[in-house]
Scaffold this motif. Structure first.
Motif, PDB file in Angstrom:
ATOM      1  N   GLN A 166       0.812  -1.142   0.004  1.00 40.19           N
ATOM      2  CA  GLN A 166      -0.147  -0.147  -0.124  1.00 40.19           C
ATOM      3  C   GLN A 166       0.928   1.186   0.240  1.00 40.19           C
ATOM      4  N   GLY A 167       0.309   2.369   0.259  1.00 38.65           N
ATOM      5  CA  GLY A 167       1.048   3.359   0.022  1.00 38.65           C
ATOM      6  C   GLY A 167       0.831   4.493  -1.005  1.00 38.65           C
ATOM      7  N   ARG A 168       1.381   5.400  -0.939  1.00 40.49           N
ATOM      8  CA  ARG A 168       1.142   6.600  -2.032  1.00 40.49           C
ATOM      9  C   ARG A 168       0.983   6.131  -3.348  1.00 40.49           C
ATOM     10  N   ASP A 169       1.986   5.423  -3.752  1.00 38.58           N
ATOM     11  CA  ASP A 169       2.407   4.775  -5.296  1.00 38.58           C
ATOM     12  C   ASP A 169       2.163   3.353  -5.403  1.00 38.58           C
ATOM     13  N   TRP A 170       1.489   2.630  -4.718  1.00 45.86           N
ATOM     14  CA  TRP A 170       1.310   1.127  -4.726  1.00 45.86           C
ATOM     15  C   TRP A 170       0.554   0.569  -5.952  1.00 45.86           C
ATOM     16  N   ARG A 171      -0.264   1.533  -6.773  1.00 51.79           N
ATOM     17  CA  ARG A 171      -0.931   1.518  -7.953  1.00 51.79           C
ATOM     18  C   ARG A 171      -0.003   1.182  -9.053  1.00 51.79           C
ATOM     19  N   LYS A 172       1.056   1.953  -8.945  1.00 49.34           N
ATOM     20  CA  LYS A 172       2.066   2.050 -10.012  1.00 49.34           C
ATOM     21  C   LYS A 172       3.233   0.820 -10.317  1.00 49.34           C
ATOM     22  N   SER A 224       7.898   1.280   5.757  1.00 48.22           N
ATOM     23  CA  SER A 224       8.091   2.132   4.734  1.00 48.22           C
ATOM     24  C   SER A 224       9.061   1.676   3.716  1.00 48.22           C
ATOM     25  N   ARG A 256       6.974   5.923  -3.181  1.00 46.16           N
ATOM     26  CA  ARG A 256       6.724   5.677  -1.902  1.00 46.16           C
ATOM     27  C   ARG A 256       5.765   4.526  -1.450  1.00 46.16           C
ATOM     28  N   GLU A 280       4.329   1.165   1.231  1.00 51.99           N
ATOM     29  CA  GLU A 280       4.471   0.572   2.581  1.00 51.99           C
ATOM     30  C   GLU A 280       3.920  -0.727   2.284  1.00 51.99           C
ATOM     31  N   ASP A 297      10.996   2.529  -0.020  1.00 52.02           N
ATOM     32  CA  ASP A 297      11.255   3.366  -0.964  1.00 52.02           C
ATOM     33  C   ASP A 297      11.974   2.952  -2.285  1.00 52.02           C
TER      34      ASP A 297
END
Length: 763
Positions: free
Chosen positions: A281-287, A346, A325, A327, A348
């Motif tokens: 998960q996190g800000r960019d997990w769909r990428k 986290s 970013r 998780e 990166d």
């Protein structure tokens, strides 16, 4: 007035029971016909049976029902396992009484119970008063079995517990009993599971069998639940990756590289067998695309399990590097201990473009590091273990001292504590080398703060006892230090564990880790204390860290408690000549056995003490006698009790300096009014309500418990033998203080989790 109605119905109007056969049951359905929430209770009374026997022949499930809304229903099950009238056969009436604490009405129903003659071979009745037991690893629990001889002659019986590991049963799994006719005996099996990795958290069904010599037998089943304890640690190696991993800043990276991996480490430091699943998960997990290997990892007790997280990304051709970013969130199959510690990690991933701009990369990396440093939040509060808390005399403020070398001040706002005021800049670094947050900061001491006390009738000044033996005085209004006390003869940094003022604030007693009590004086109000203390050395012949002091309200008795379970009594006006050691079997202990705290009941010489075994003891210091094992010079048969001194209100200001006293005690036995176990671990904090009606305790089990007391300050077992736990946590509570304001009684505590918390107490 609201209409309050209890509707009830029976599953049957008649029940048949035969001793020795399976229990007979019937159901009672209760409907809340009122216009409010109500919780229902029920009892069954047999005609001709006494109230005391009524609870021994049937079981009720549930014992107390949860509150139901208007129109809601509750179903009770009554299980009859014994005859309410011994040796009776025939039919009797059972009265089912249904009532609610919230409703003024009650409902009664009638059931006819037919008791048939039992089998002649059935001599014994066996039951477990408690069928389900819960215990933590390394803790003990008593499995109690109750055996009744229903025959007209004596019976020898073998009681055996099966289903639990023999090594867990310290006194064995068998008991031999001799039961007289009609007699009932309770036998206990102490059970202690081993360490967490040897006692997995699960249900352990067991059976207790009672076998008579003639072969008649009966049995009862129970369950021992080993409760979960511990945690699952979660780390990742490494937390940052670069794609491609082998690229150098002056080279073109491999344009075909589009994935990386992280190694997730799960350390199962608990006794709970379970699986873990990883989600991204996190800000960019769909990428990204991801896959964990294995998908559901088995966490072996006491071992570290590795999970490989493979992450695929799509790289861009030109431009600046992009950081994704992410998780990694761990999902445990059994969350009775909560989530992993921490729940997420986290991750990166720095994605280098296929055609990089290395200069811009360097600038962006520097800017990202600066922003991360500037935006990092800093919590308001302590960053070390909280050792002491204290209410101001007006109950409007609280001060707290910690291992982080700071004193903080809090305002009491209803049911919460809020940081009070702002410290002036510049702020010195605390013990962790970082400047603490200014909001609510009273002082940065430079030493761990062990104890704090407000001066009586002066809410602007506090005394702080420090790790290095100093006592500092601070003005909480100006946030300025006004005075520092230190024994000029102390060359050992004698830690200050406790402070207590006399009511006129002219005398201050301090307790130290060396076993010394120091008395500090000042000439009068508005003056400073003088650094020339009177020293009473209670630890001269034996190491005796003093953990706490207690001064009676009339200031005629000063009590010190600490290691070896020592309780020393002295007269504050002449402490060097009136040293008395409280002698009792309950105070027997070695090095590491502590009496942690002591408190006087308001307006009396009733003393409460708490110790490292989890016991609370109530002593009457007005009923004492000297033990005849001291020297003649030490005995004082004409003064068998500690009596209040005349003119006690002014006697504390007449103390004269003497040299350090030798460690000679008069052994004294005082009446032990009551003693009960409040915890399986150390009880460190205790205090009485201001009216003396209750006692509040806290300690290593993370609980704050309120104990109701009778008028003679013994535990009111009828009102609450187990106390009322008003707060529960897994963190050790080190200190508490109690006061009262217009809203009622409140307590503040400090714990190992760096927290200072306020609680409102029941009246």
């Amino acid at each position: 007035m609201d209409n309050r109605i209890i509707n009830a119905s029976l599953s049957t109007q008649s029940v048949t029971f035969k001793p020795g056969d399976a229990p007979s049951t019937f159901e009672v359905t209760v409907i809340n016909g009122s216009d409010r929430f109500a919780a229902f209770q029920m009892e069954v009374v047999a005609a001709g049976a006494t109230r005391s026997s009524g609870s021994q022949w049937y079981r009720l499930s549930p014992e107390v029902a949860a509150a139901k809304p208007p129109g809601g229903s509750t179903q009770f099950t009554v299980e009859i396992f014994d005859t309410p009238l011994p040796a009776f056969t025939g039919t009797i009436n059972l009265t089912v009484r249904i009532f609610s604490p919230q409703l003024p009405e009650e409902r009664k129903l009638l059931v006819r119970l037919t008791i048939q003659p039992g089998a002649a071979s059935t001599l014994l009745i066996l039951e477990l008063p408690v069928r389900r037991f819960q215990v933590y690893p390394r803790n003990s629990v008593e499995i109690v079995a109750r055996v009744r001889n229903m025959s007209p002659h004596s019976v020898e019986a073998l009681l055996r517990l099966d289903g639990i590991f023999p090594s867990w049963l310290g006194n064995g799994a068998e008991r031999r009993l001799l039961l007289e006719p009609g007699a009932q005996i309770e036998a206990s099996f102490p059970c202690q599971p081993p360490s967490a990795n040897q006692a997995p958290s699960e249900d352990y069904p067991f059976t207790v069998k009672a076998i008579s010599r003639d072969g008649a037998s009966t049995q009862a089943d129970g369950v021992l639940e080993v409760l979960p304890v511990g945690f699952v640690g979660f780390t990742v190696e490494p937390q940052k990756q670069v794609v491609p991993s082998h690229g150098q800043w002056w080279r073109l990276p491999d344009r075909k590289s589009n994935s990386t991996s992280f190694q997730l480490l799960f350390s199962n430091n608990s006794n709970l067998r379970q699986q873990v699943e990883v989600q991204l998960q996190g800000r960019d997990w769909r990428k990204c695309t991801y896959k964990s290997v294995p998908e559901n990892a088995e966490l072996t007790l006491g071992e570290v399990t590795k999970v490989l997280l493979n992450v695929g990304i799509k790289r861009h051709w030109v431009g600046l590097p992009k950081t994704l970013r992410l998780e990694a969130k761990a999902l445990l199959s059994d969350q009775r201990l909560g989530s992993t510690d921490p729940t997420t990690q986290s991750l990166d991933i720095k994605v280098l473009p296929i055609i990089p701009l290395w200069l811009l990369l360097s600038l962006l990396a520097l800017l990202a590091a600066l922003l991360a440093l500037l935006l990092r939040p800093q919590p308001i509060g302590h960053t070390g273990i909280v050792n002491s808390v204290s209410f101001s005399g007006d109950s409007f403020s609280v001060v707290s001292g910690s291992d982080d070398c700071t004193i903080r001040i809090w305002s009491v706002d209803g049911n919460h504590l809020n940081p009070k005021g702002m410290a002036a800049s510049p702020i010195a670094a605390a013990c962790d080398g970082k400047p603490p947050k200014a909001k609510g900061l009273l002082a940065v001491i430079g030493q761990a703060v062990r104890t704090l006390r407000f001066m009586p009738k002066d809410n602007d000044r506090i005394a702080a006892g420090l790790e290095n033996g100093e006592i500092q005085f601070w003005n909480v209004r100006t946030r300025q230090k006004e005075n520092t006390l230190r024994d000029p003869n102390d060359m050992t940094s004698d830690r200050v564990f406790s402070l207590v003022f006399t009511e006129n604030s002219l005398n201050l007693f301090s307790a130290h880790g060396s076993g010394k009590v120091r008395l500090w004086k000042r000439p009068g109000p508005g003056t400073n204390f003088v650094s020339n203390p009177q020293v009473i050395d209670l630890g001269k012949d034996i190491k005796y860290p003093i953990q706490a002091l207690a001064l009676s309200e009339d200031e005629t008795i000063l009590v010190t408690v600490g290691d070896f379970k020592r309780v020393i009594l002295m007269n504050p006006t002449s402490p060097e000549t009136t040293l008395r050691q409280l002698s009792a079997p309950e105070l027997t202990g070695g090095d590491g056995d502590f009496v942690w705290n002591a408190a006087f009941a308001p307006g009396s010489h009733i003393l409460a003490t708490s110790d490292s075994d989890g016991f609370i003891s109530i002593w009457d210091l007005d009923q004492c006698a000297i033990v005849n094992n001291s020297t003649p010079a030490q005995q004082d048969t004409s003064t068998p009790t500690l009596t209040p001194q005349q003119n006690s209100a002014s006697s504390t200001s007449q103390i004269t300096d003497t040299s350090t006293t030798e460690n000679k005690f008069i052994q004294q036995q005082c009446k032990l009014r009551d003693r009960w176990r409040a915890s399986q671990t150390s009880v460190r904090g205790l205090d009485f309500y201001l009216d003396g009606s209750k006692l509040v305790t806290a300690g290593d089990d993370g609980k704050i418990i309120v104990w109701p007391l009778t008028s003679d300050k013994t535990l009111d077992r009828a009102a609450g033998a187990n106390g009322q736990a008003i707060y529960r946590d897994s963190t050790k509570i080190n200190t508490l203080d109690l006061t009262k304001d217009v809203q009622g009684t409140m307590v503040v505590d400090g714990d190992d989790d760096f927290q200072v918390q306020l609680h409102r107490l029941p009246q």
